[in-house]
Design an enzyme around this catalytic site. Structure first.
Site, PDB file in Angstrom:
ATOM      1  N   LYS A 106       0.768  -1.287  -0.029  1.00  0.00           N
ATOM      2  CA  LYS A 106      -0.041  -0.079  -0.039  1.00  0.00           C
ATOM      3  C   LYS A 106       0.856   1.263  -0.055  1.00  0.00           C
ATOM      4  O   LYS A 106       1.906   1.276   0.493  1.00  0.00           O
ATOM      5  CB  LYS A 106      -0.838  -0.032   1.186  1.00  0.00           C
ATOM      6  CG  LYS A 106      -2.028   0.851   1.213  1.00  0.00           C
ATOM      7  CD  LYS A 106      -3.150   0.136   0.350  1.00  0.00           C
ATOM      8  CE  LYS A 106      -4.444   1.068   0.254  1.00  0.00           C
ATOM      9  NZ  LYS A 106      -5.678   0.315   0.068  1.00  0.00           N
ATOM     10  N   GLY A 218     -21.658   6.334   3.235  1.00  0.00           N
ATOM     11  CA  GLY A 218     -20.851   6.632   2.547  1.00  0.00           C
ATOM     12  C   GLY A 218     -21.375   6.589   1.010  1.00  0.00           C
ATOM     13  O   GLY A 218     -21.843   5.569   0.694  1.00  0.00           O
ATOM     14  N   TYR A 219     -21.474   7.554   0.113  1.00  0.00           N
ATOM     15  CA  TYR A 219     -21.826   7.638  -1.071  1.00  0.00           C
ATOM     16  C   TYR A 219     -21.012   7.685  -2.235  1.00  0.00           C
ATOM     17  O   TYR A 219     -21.121   8.624  -3.278  1.00  0.00           O
ATOM     18  CB  TYR A 219     -23.208   8.288  -1.217  1.00  0.00           C
ATOM     19  CG  TYR A 219     -24.315   7.619  -2.011  1.00  0.00           C
ATOM     20  CD1 TYR A 219     -25.046   6.463  -1.635  1.00  0.00           C
ATOM     21  CD2 TYR A 219     -24.983   8.115  -3.211  1.00  0.00           C
ATOM     22  CE1 TYR A 219     -25.899   6.065  -2.440  1.00  0.00           C
ATOM     23  CE2 TYR A 219     -25.848   7.592  -3.910  1.00  0.00           C
ATOM     24  CZ  TYR A 219     -26.324   6.343  -3.560  1.00  0.00           C
ATOM     25  OH  TYR A 219     -27.385   5.941  -4.182  1.00  0.00           O
ATOM     26  N   GLY A 220     -19.758   6.964  -2.128  1.00  0.00           N
ATOM     27  CA  GLY A 220     -18.822   7.195  -3.159  1.00  0.00           C
ATOM     28  C   GLY A 220     -18.597   6.027  -4.225  1.00  0.00           C
ATOM     29  O   GLY A 220     -19.800   5.564  -4.196  1.00  0.00           O
ATOM     30  N   ASN A 221     -17.631   5.758  -4.723  1.00  0.00           N
ATOM     31  CA  ASN A 221     -17.593   4.572  -5.640  1.00  0.00           C
ATOM     32  C   ASN A 221     -17.940   3.394  -5.049  1.00  0.00           C
ATOM     33  O   ASN A 221     -18.741   2.804  -5.567  1.00  0.00           O
ATOM     34  CB  ASN A 221     -15.921   4.470  -6.001  1.00  0.00           C
ATOM     35  CG  ASN A 221     -15.923   3.246  -7.057  1.00  0.00           C
ATOM     36  OD1 ASN A 221     -15.544   2.118  -6.318  1.00  0.00           O
ATOM     37  ND2 ASN A 221     -16.198   3.606  -8.197  1.00  0.00           N
ATOM     38  N   GLY A 223     -19.895   2.651  -2.014  1.00  0.00           N
ATOM     39  CA  GLY A 223     -21.282   2.723  -1.451  1.00  0.00           C
ATOM     40  C   GLY A 223     -22.157   2.959  -2.582  1.00  0.00           C
ATOM     41  O   GLY A 223     -23.236   2.542  -2.455  1.00  0.00           O
ATOM     42  N   TYR A 224     -21.963   3.851  -3.469  1.00  0.00           N
ATOM     43  CA  TYR A 224     -22.972   3.988  -4.515  1.00  0.00           C
ATOM     44  C   TYR A 224     -23.161   2.794  -5.240  1.00  0.00           C
ATOM     45  O   TYR A 224     -24.633   2.191  -5.617  1.00  0.00           O
ATOM     46  CB  TYR A 224     -22.809   5.081  -5.443  1.00  0.00           C
ATOM     47  CG  TYR A 224     -23.441   5.077  -6.876  1.00  0.00           C
ATOM     48  CD1 TYR A 224     -24.758   5.169  -7.050  1.00  0.00           C
ATOM     49  CD2 TYR A 224     -22.728   5.028  -7.832  1.00  0.00           C
ATOM     50  CE1 TYR A 224     -25.411   4.928  -8.071  1.00  0.00           C
ATOM     51  CE2 TYR A 224     -23.340   4.794  -9.250  1.00  0.00           C
ATOM     52  CZ  TYR A 224     -24.861   4.820  -9.351  1.00  0.00           C
ATOM     53  OH  TYR A 224     -25.299   4.741 -10.256  1.00  0.00           O
TER      54      TYR A 224
HETATM   55  P1  NAD Z   1     -14.856   7.809  -2.427  1.00  0.00           P
HETATM   56  O1  NAD Z   1     -13.933   8.843  -1.903  1.00  0.00           O
HETATM   57  O2  NAD Z   1     -15.339   7.433  -3.627  1.00  0.00           O
HETATM   58  O3  NAD Z   1     -16.094   8.105  -1.256  1.00  0.00           O
HETATM   59  C1  NAD Z   1     -16.172   8.058  -0.126  1.00  0.00           C
HETATM   60  C2  NAD Z   1     -17.621   8.526   0.594  1.00  0.00           C
HETATM   61  O4  NAD Z   1     -17.494   8.465   2.008  1.00  0.00           O
HETATM   62  C3  NAD Z   1     -18.070   9.865   0.057  1.00  0.00           C
HETATM   63  O5  NAD Z   1     -19.492   9.755  -0.404  1.00  0.00           O
HETATM   64  C4  NAD Z   1     -17.901  10.784   1.081  1.00  0.00           C
HETATM   65  O6  NAD Z   1     -18.759  11.756   1.261  1.00  0.00           O
HETATM   66  C5  NAD Z   1     -18.208   9.811   2.236  1.00  0.00           C
HETATM   67  N1  NAD Z   1     -17.512  10.292   3.674  1.00  0.00           N
HETATM   68  C6  NAD Z   1     -16.366  10.372   3.991  1.00  0.00           C
HETATM   69  N2  NAD Z   1     -16.028  10.679   5.471  1.00  0.00           N
HETATM   70  C7  NAD Z   1     -17.480  10.630   5.580  1.00  0.00           C
HETATM   71  C8  NAD Z   1     -17.965  10.424   7.141  1.00  0.00           C
HETATM   72  N3  NAD Z   1     -17.119  10.799   8.092  1.00  0.00           N
HETATM   73  N4  NAD Z   1     -19.015   9.892   7.202  1.00  0.00           N
HETATM   74  C9  NAD Z   1     -19.756   9.513   6.234  1.00  0.00           C
HETATM   75  N5  NAD Z   1     -19.596   9.612   5.072  1.00  0.00           N
HETATM   76  C10 NAD Z   1     -18.192  10.118   4.806  1.00  0.00           C
HETATM   77  O7  NAD Z   1     -14.083   6.392  -1.781  1.00  0.00           O
HETATM   78  P2  NAD Z   1     -14.473   4.853  -2.219  1.00  0.00           P
HETATM   79  O8  NAD Z   1     -13.491   4.520  -2.961  1.00  0.00           O
HETATM   80  O9  NAD Z   1     -15.619   4.584  -2.004  1.00  0.00           O
HETATM   81  O10 NAD Z   1     -13.761   4.217  -0.640  1.00  0.00           O
HETATM   82  C11 NAD Z   1     -14.668   4.060   0.664  1.00  0.00           C
HETATM   83  C12 NAD Z   1     -14.083   2.994   1.300  1.00  0.00           C
HETATM   84  O11 NAD Z   1     -14.109   1.861   0.704  1.00  0.00           O
HETATM   85  C13 NAD Z   1     -12.649   3.313   1.997  1.00  0.00           C
HETATM   86  O12 NAD Z   1     -12.520   2.843   3.128  1.00  0.00           O
HETATM   87  C14 NAD Z   1     -11.914   2.516   0.793  1.00  0.00           C
HETATM   88  O13 NAD Z   1     -10.585   2.331   1.726  1.00  0.00           O
HETATM   89  C15 NAD Z   1     -12.717   1.441   0.686  1.00  0.00           C
HETATM   90  N6  NAD Z   1     -12.344   0.820  -0.778  1.00  0.00           N
HETATM   91  C16 NAD Z   1     -12.666   1.141  -1.800  1.00  0.00           C
HETATM   92  C17 NAD Z   1     -12.330   0.447  -2.838  1.00  0.00           C
HETATM   93  C18 NAD Z   1     -12.469   0.967  -4.394  1.00  0.00           C
HETATM   94  O14 NAD Z   1     -12.184   0.284  -5.431  1.00  0.00           O
HETATM   95  N7  NAD Z   1     -13.272   2.250  -4.369  1.00  0.00           N
HETATM   96  C19 NAD Z   1     -11.675  -0.866  -2.946  1.00  0.00           C
HETATM   97  C20 NAD Z   1     -11.644  -1.262  -1.532  1.00  0.00           C
HETATM   98  C21 NAD Z   1     -12.132  -0.628  -0.458  1.00  0.00           C
END
Ligand code: NAD
Length: 420
Positions: A106, A218-221, A223-224
């Site tokens: 990482k 969480g509604y990013g990648n 969550g959505y």
């Molecule tokens: P992202 O940046 O696309 O989305 C993060 C979301 O969380 C956003 O909607 C943001 O507004 C929200 N957020 C931030 N702080 C917050 C809080 N305190 N309370 C509530 N919501 C909050 O990130 P992502 O890629 O969706 O990653 C989210 C989690 O999933 C991380 O822990 C990441 O390590 C994990 N993850 C992601 C992937 C991937 O491929 N995207 C793979 C494995 C793990």
């Protein structure tokens, strides 16, 4: 006062528990508690106004017994060396559990990327990759996106590496744009995989996911797409949130519609068809069948674990549940589908991308999605069966089973190589 959690201490605690569970020796703990290699780099970057700013970055290569190190690079103002080490250790377990031919790694840079211009970000990204170019490689260490890095960042990494090494090394990073050897399916992979894991646990607990209620923090990648695919599978997504707060509708929300509002207005809280707004604490404590934490680490702690009413927690985020909280959840009979299982879709798709790069672009998007789903189902069943058949389920949660399988595979590889 809120308890401060050091992710590295927590990762070591989880390792310790697994070593004890498997009856392994202290020397194996000692080997696995520390990364094989940890590199810190100093990155002076010329800013647009002519000044120079110095950033600090890391790459932690935790274990390579199963193959080249693999894991993302995070850009965050609070990233620190202990977080990077912990995340690299979790990648070793995640890759091992998924049956991939990868070790764990990482990286991270301590930076708030939102404060940099695209040009400054490009110079920072290329400086970072140049600084670590001797320790990464197609068969050495393969970075990918993580928090606040994306396909564009990977394109810069790939270009910088290819320039330095005088070739076109598509397989040196994954999560690339489609034009540069990436897969369309990468964008949905983590959330889709989480939805499949949630469907599988629902199948075990209730015979199906249709009609089951879901809350997503969480509604990013991650969550959505988890919400979108669970909705398509027939589940009822009744609450979602982002960093500005949450929304609730007991009749169910339409994830695509919510996403449109978030894209247009900046947050899910502006969604007009919600009947109530929720805080991020309230969303965790909602009465639902399935809770999907998909934001940040350490949101379920000993302070709120007692108030959690979900029957199953499917961890899209990395490390959302502290070990102390998990003890409480296990006593309450709440099933936790752990991060290293539930959010492995991203790295499984990264593996498919890496294989595809080496095959010169042979795999179709349809094949990629089917393979991802099969792998998620197989991995889920492997962990569920171990948990049910080999462990006392009133004492241990699914995480213990996932860790046991993952650590055991790494230890067997180390033994075969003659490391121990
Ligand atoms: P992202 O940046 O696309 O989305 C993060 C979301 O969380 C956003 O909607 C943001 O507004 C929200 N957020 C931030 N702080 C917050 C809080 N305190 N309370 C509530 N919501 C909050 O990130 P992502 O890629 O969706 O990653 C989210 C989690 O999933 C991380 O822990 C990441 O390590 C994990 N993850 C992601 C992937 C991937 O491929 N995207 C793979 C494995 C793990």
């Amino acid at each position: 006062m809120a308890v401060v959690h050091d992710p590295y201490e927590e990762a070591k605690k989880q390792l310790r528990q697994t070593i004890d569970l498997l009856g392994l020796s202290e020397e194996i703990y000692e080997i696995l508690a520390v990364p094989e290699r940890l590199v810190q780099v100093r990155l002076p970057v010329k800013m647009d106004d002519g000044t120079v700013k110095v950033f600090i970055g890391w790459r932690s290569q935790h274990n390579s017994a199963l193959g080249p190190y693999k894991g993302g690079v995070r850009y965050h103002p609070e990233t620190n060396v202990n977080e990077v080490i912990a995340l690299s250790m979790w990648m070793t377990w995640k890759n091992s559990l998924a049956g991939l031919p990868y070790g764990g790694g990482k990286g991270g840079i301590r930076v708030d990327p939102h404060k940099l211009s695209p040009g400054e970000l490009e110079r920072l990204s290329k400086a970072y990759f140049e600084a670590i170019s001797d320790i990464v490689g197609v068969d050495q260490d393969i970075p990918a996106p993580d928090v606040y890095t994306n396909p564009q960042t990977m394109a810069w990494f790939f270009d910088q590496y290819s320039r330095i090494k005088r070739g076109q090394y598509f397989g040196v990073v994954t999560g690339k744009p489609v034009e540069l050897g990436g897969m369309e399916t990468r964008i949905i992979a983590t959330g889709f995989g989480t939805a499949v894991a949630a469907r599988e646990v629902a199948n075990k607990l209730w015979g199906g996911v249709a009609g089951k209620t879901v809350a997503v923090q969480g509604y990013g990648n991650a969550g959505y797409y988890a919400a979108k695919f669970l909705h398509e599978m027939g589940a009822k997504v009744i609450a979602v949130s982002d960093s500005r707060g949450g929304i609730y509708n007991p009749e169910g929300l339409d994830p695509d519609d919510v996403k449109k509002v978030k894209n247009e207005t900046g947050s899910v809280i502006n969604y007009p068809k919600a009947v109530k707004k929720l805080t991020n604490e309230e969303i965790l404590e909602l009465e639902v069948d399935i809770l999907v934490p998909a934001a940040i680490e350490n949101v379920i702690t000993e302070e709120n674990a007692d108030k959690i009413k979900a029957k199953a927690i499917v961890e899209a985020a990395n490390g959302p549940t502290t070990p102390e909280a998990e003890e409480i959840l296990t006593k309450k009979g709440i099933v936790v589908v752990p991060d290293i299982l539930a959010n492995a879709g991203g790295v499984i798709m990264s593996h498919i991308e890496w294989v595809n790069n080496r095959m010169g672009g042979w795999i179709t998007e349809e094949e990629a999605k089917t393979r991802l789903e099969q792998k998620m189902v197989n991995n889920f069943l492997k962990v569920w069966d171990y948990w049910q058949n080999k462990l006392d389920t009133t004492k241990y949660n699914m995480r213990a089973a996932a860790y046991a399988i993952a650590v055991d595979r790494v230890v067997r590889a180390m033994k075969l190589r003659g490391w121990i």
